[in-house]
Design an enzyme around this catalytic site. Structure first.
Site, PDB file in Angstrom:
ATOM      1  CB  CYS A  84      -0.895  -0.003   1.242  1.00 27.19           C
ATOM      2  SG  CYS A  84      -1.966   1.430   1.387  1.00 27.19           S
ATOM      3  CD  GLU A 122      -3.396  -9.721   1.465  1.00 32.27           C
ATOM      4  OE1 GLU A 122      -3.367 -10.108   2.642  1.00 32.27           O
ATOM      5  OE2 GLU A 122      -2.387  -9.204   0.906  1.00 32.27           O
ATOM      6  NE  ARG A 166      -2.175 -11.781   7.348  1.00 31.57           N
ATOM      7  CZ  ARG A 166      -1.002 -11.417   7.829  1.00 31.57           C
ATOM      8  NH1 ARG A 166      -0.753 -11.594   9.127  1.00 31.57           N
ATOM      9  NH2 ARG A 166      -0.058 -10.912   7.057  1.00 31.57           N
ATOM     10  NE  ARG A 168      -2.954  -8.132   5.722  1.00 32.12           N
ATOM     11  CZ  ARG A 168      -2.667  -7.853   6.992  1.00 32.12           C
ATOM     12  NH1 ARG A 168      -3.606  -7.351   7.788  1.00 32.12           N
ATOM     13  NH2 ARG A 168      -1.451  -8.063   7.471  1.00 32.12           N
TER      14      ARG A 168
END
Length: 337
Positions: A84, A122, A166, A168
């Site tokens: 990102c 992802e 987690r 995502r």
């Protein structure tokens, strides 16, 4: 990994994919479990490349920014967990040009040249709010300008049979000139009841045991079977103590709950995995246990260096979530054959 129906194990055997920002091959494992064939991969970390090569017998090419899209084989599916980054001119609605200077640009330029049927990406959950949402908006707009229908969804691995908290974001995009994707929908979380105790090694040799005078186990915590009658009380980490002041990497969790998010760079005495009370001892997870909470099978070969294994699984994708999404992608591809 999930128990894939036998009828699905070769359901994507006609399809070729490329694996960008490949890491140790989470996308590769997930797609190949449905019979798809990898024709190209790219990863610039030499240690991750070693792990990828020994497991998949393919040596990833290096820095994708230095690889011409013309030199990449034709493919049906482009996948990758891209980093990102801020888009310096995001929000100016220049689409493709807005992504220059970022690693997403390399996905866009490859898709613009090869026009694969599916893009499967992802990223961290924070992408949703990154730069006040402008980053994600630019990504979606760029793909739409390349004639893709784009779908996004945030999922937690804890809700897909993996004992790890987690979250995502997953991005699936279909080429409008090749695929009618009007019936696509993301999978419904499976919500199996699972906890760390299900995946622990009996006597791991490389799970660091913490011996300190400042360990505090809360006197008020109760771990009873009745506590886990409700699903939401099971599929999450359960903090029961702390080391020092209880900062990052200093919190202690119970093995009947879930692991915290594995991290490639986390600090503290429980760096990268968190701390857990297991068989009366406070310890980190072992590299094999980290592989298991990410959904990798036990025949997956770990890097020889434990430090690299911790980093690699902290950076990896969660196999179970990918496989459940692929089941939905496969439905659309079959509809369009």
């Amino acid at each position: 990994m999930i128990d894939i129906p036998k009828s699905k194990t070769n359901s994507l055997s006609k399809y070729k994919f490329i694996d960008l920002f490949a890491g140790i091959g989470g996308f590769h494992y997930a797609l190949s479990s449905f019979g798809a064939t990898c024709v190209f991969s790219s990863e610039w970390d030499k240690y991750a490349t070693e792990t990828y090569k020994i497991n998949f017998k393919i040596e990833p090419k290096g820095d994708i920014t230095q690889i011409n899209e013309i030199d990449i084989p034709n493919h049906d599916i482009l996948c990758g967990g891209f980093p990102c980054q801020a888009f310096s001119i995001s929000g100016k609605r220049k689409g493709f040009e807005d992504t220059r200077g970022t690693l997403f640009f390399d996905i866009a330029r490859i898709a613009n040249y090869h026009h694969p049927k599916v893009l499967f990406l992802e990223n961290v959950k924070n992408l949703v709010k990154h730069d006040d949402g402008k980053t994600l908006a630019t990504i979606v707009k760029t793909l739409e300008n390349l004639n893709y229908s784009v779908f996004t969804k945030v999922f937690n691995a804890s809700h897909f049979g993996l004992p790890q908290n987690r979250e995502r974001i997953y991005i699936v995009a279909f080429n409008n000139s090749k695929i009618n994707s009007k019936n696509f929908k993301f999978p419904t979380p499976t919500n199996e009841r699972v906890c760390l105790e299900h995946i622990l090694e009996e006597e791991p040799k490389n799970a660091k045991i913490i011996l300190r005078d400042d360990i505090e186990i809360y006197k008020t915590y109760k771990i009873e079977n009745s506590l886990f009658g409700e699903l939401e009380l099971l599929n999450k980490p359960i903090q029961i103590g702390k080391v020092n002041k209880g900062g990052q990497g200093e919190r202690i969790y119970h093995s009947l709950g879930h692991a915290i998010t594995l991290s490639a760079h986390g600090g503290g005495v429980g760096s990268k995995t968190g701390l857990y009370l297991i068989n009366g001892k406070i310890r980190k997870l072992s590299p094999r246990e980290c592989a298991r909470v990410q959904g990798f099978p036990d025949d997956f070969i770990l890097n020889d260096a434990d430090g690299q294994s911790y980093k690699q699984f902290g950076n990896s994708v969660s196999i179970n979530v990918l496989q459940n999404i692929i089941l939905e992608i496969e439905k659309i591809l079959k509809e369009n054959e």
